[in-house]
Design a protein around this motif. Structure first.
Motif, short mmCIF file in Angstrom:
data_model
loop_
_atom_site.label_atom_id
_atom_site.label_comp_id
_atom_site.label_asym_id
_atom_site.label_seq_id
_atom_site.Cartn_x
_atom_site.Cartn_y
_atom_site.Cartn_z
N UNK A 86 0.83 -1.36 0.04
CA UNK A 86 -0.10 0.15 0.08
C UNK A 86 0.89 1.25 0.07
N UNK A 87 2.10 1.33 -0.35
CA UNK A 87 2.87 2.40 -0.19
C UNK A 87 3.42 3.11 -1.79
N UNK A 88 2.97 4.39 -1.67
CA UNK A 88 3.37 4.74 -2.98
C UNK A 88 4.06 6.32 -2.83
N UNK A 89 5.01 6.63 -3.59
CA UNK A 89 5.63 7.77 -3.79
C UNK A 89 4.80 8.88 -4.40
N UNK A 90 5.18 10.25 -4.20
CA UNK A 90 4.26 11.36 -4.65
C UNK A 90 4.69 11.21 -6.47
N UNK A 91 5.84 10.61 -6.80
CA UNK A 91 6.19 10.54 -8.21
C UNK A 91 5.22 9.33 -8.62
N UNK A 92 4.85 8.32 -8.14
CA UNK A 92 4.58 7.16 -8.82
C UNK A 92 2.76 7.56 -8.81
#
Length: 551
Positions: free
Chosen positions: A61-67
């Motif tokens: 469930x972890x996403x970066x702002x870039x993703x």
């Protein structure tokens, strides 16, 4: 957040190239449908009612702002301007053109994302607690172990063709926010009598047409044996899981038919053969943990006074804080939920413009990170209290601040007949009708924490079996009907809902839900007693008698 190594990136890039070639050959007629089906499923591509569906992995469930920005651009350039967040913390695109899917996968690979093993009979995306690393009730951050499991599962040659799909969830907190007891394997970080931290291992949980609560196969497993023990479980399942009937092929059926004692012996025997050759070293665990190091928190964040002033002066802000934010282990910070359950929007859907804005907000006030919950919402986990008022204002303008997290309108809902070729009945329309009925937010808050889950078929993608109120769409001679269950839970007090009675017609389901809520308010013994507590105290019969007397 884990960053790909050169090896990781090469693997993903090569898979994109491989699938591009396979897709081109299929479109030229060089690969038949039945052969291409297996190939596309390996890459997260389904054929649905109106168009292909591409499911993208969201590791724990972890996403970066870039993703997140990349998801926005894909929604805009390759889809119809939105994506859907699932109960597996994944992302789905509902309208991609088949010939452009390799281009989407190439775009995803550029930001360390992929769609591998998001479908098919394989090890699926490992899920976890959306508050991992910041929760006040956390024993230890589970994300490093999720990443270790992810690396072990990705393209594991022995487990690419299991009897059925296989799902793992990990929790590091006293409160289970990841539905771990309803997974093929559930892992809880626990402490033994010697004060050591390890894993309690559950096996054989699952939802779908045969919901089962997982059973403890090992009360304590030392960390260094994590992968060898998981591999032993998978080997036993691969050896003895049924392949003659897909409805009886999940490990939950194997555990039930074999018995917990016997399957435990089989697992332990298999484990004895490999445990000494697959140990996780302390150095390896630490290496992964370093990629989840604490961000640079403001040491004086708790000294801000503007937050308290805004709470006193703005009632709407105070309501949002109460219902959509939670305590953080660092003083002066809170975790803020982004509600994807606005009244007029399909649950879990998010537009390209909203995604872009969420990415910006995560950069502004949450170290550029976004979490996905298994209830189809998002979280900014590290918000300084001084930034909360501005964050709320911006989310409100985006229709992402409905103060309903954990409430009756925070429904889990599958796509149903609107998109899914497997569905027997609609789900999104039912959710919309219930939302329209519950048009008073004061009433919704009075109901307290109350989970309504709606699935369009027995596959149970929306976890209807474990909703406080579960709604299951069924087909009766081409007509949509709905079965209702009560008293389910996917948390520590795991329970499978009890059926209320005969199925009700599509035109009656919303009225039945409304009556159920009214009966609950009548039956509860005090103002803040939960639906689950009320149901367990009075039982299904009083609900049934009053609901069916009314309808």
């Amino acid at each position: 957040m884990y960053q790909y190594s050169d090896k990781d990136q090469t693997l993903i890039n090569e898979r994109v190239t491989q699938f591009r070639d396979q897709t081109e050959r299929f479109l030229k007629g060089e690969i038949p449908d039945d052969k291409f089906r297996a190939l596309r499923l390996m890459n997260g591509l389904y054929v649905q009612t109106h168009a292909p569906l591409l499911r993208v992995a969201g590791p724990y469930g972890l996403l970066s702002s870039k993703q997140v920005r990349k998801l926005a651009s894909i929604a805009r350039d390759y889809d119809k301007g939105f994506c859907h967040f699932t109960t597996r913390q994944n992302i789905q695109f509902n309208w991609p053109a088949l010939e452009r899917v390799p281009d989407i996968l190439e775009e995803l690979a550029s930001v360390q994302m992929h769609a591998i093993q998001t479908s098919g009979n394989c090890l699926r995306n490992t899920t976890s607690d959306q508050l991992a690393g910041v929760a006040t009730d956390e024993l230890e951050d589970p994300r490093p172990y999720c990443e270790i499991i992810r690396q072990w599962t990705i393209l594991h040659p022995e487990f690419a063709y299991l009897p059925r799909k296989f799902k793992i969830a990990v929790s590091g907190s006293t409160q289970d926010r990841a539905a771990t007891q309803f997974h093929d394997i559930g892992l809880h970080l626990v402490t033994n009598d010697q004060g050591e931290v390890g894993f309690k291992v559950f096996v054989g949980g699952g939802l779908g047409r045969t919901p089962v609560i997982g059973q403890v196969v090992r009360p304590f497993l030392h960390k260094q044996h994590l992968l060898s023990y998981l591999e032993a479980i998978l080997r036993v399942y691969n050896l003895y899981g049924r392949r003659d009937n897909k409805y009886k092929a999940r490990i939950k059926i194997l555990v039930r038919e074999t018995g917990l004692a016997k399957i435990t012996k089989q697992i332990e025997a298999e484990w004895a053969l490999i445990k000494d050759t697959m140990e996780l070293s302390a150095a390896r665990i630490e290496e992964i943990q370093l990629q989840f190091a604490l961000p640079a928190y403001q040491l004086n964040a708790a000294q801000d006074t503007s937050y308290a002033d805004k709470l006193k002066s703005n009632a709407d802000f105070a309501i949002w804080i109460k219902h959509n934010t939670v305590d953080h282990k660092i003083a002066g910070y809170r975790a803020a939920y982004i509600s994807l359950k606005a009244p007029d929007c399909p649950p879990g859907d998010c537009t390209d413009s909203q995604l872009d804005a969420i990415a910006d907000l995560s950069d502004q006030c949450s170290f550029g990170m976004v979490r996905v919950t298994h209830r189809q919402n998002l979280v900014l986990a590290d918000v300084p209290q001084a930034d909360l008022f501005s964050l709320w204002q911006q989310l409100d303008a985006l229709q992402l601040a409905t103060p309903n997290i954990g409430k009756a309108t925070d429904m889990i809902c599958c796509p149903g007949l609107d998109y899914c070729s497997l569905a027997n009945a609609g789900s999104i329309g039912v959710a919309k009708e219930i939302n329209e009925t519950l048009d008073s937010m004061d009433y919704v808050h009075d109901l307290g924490d109350l989970k309504i889950n709606i699935s369009g078929c027995m596959n149970g993608c929306a976890h209807q079996s474990v909703g406080h109120i579960g709604i299951l769409g069924v087909d009766k001679k081409g007509v949509e009907w709905y079965q209702v269950t009560l008293g389910g839970s996917s948390e520590n007090d795991a329970a499978i809902g009890e059926r209320l009675g005969p199925a009700v017609s599509k035109q009656d389901i919303t009225a039945v839900v409304k009556t159920l809520l009214e009966v609950y308010l009548q039956q509860r013994s005090h103002e803040d007693e939960s639906f689950l507590a009320t149901f367990r105290r009075v039982g299904v019969r009083p609900f049934k008698e009053k609901v069916y007397a009314t309808h």
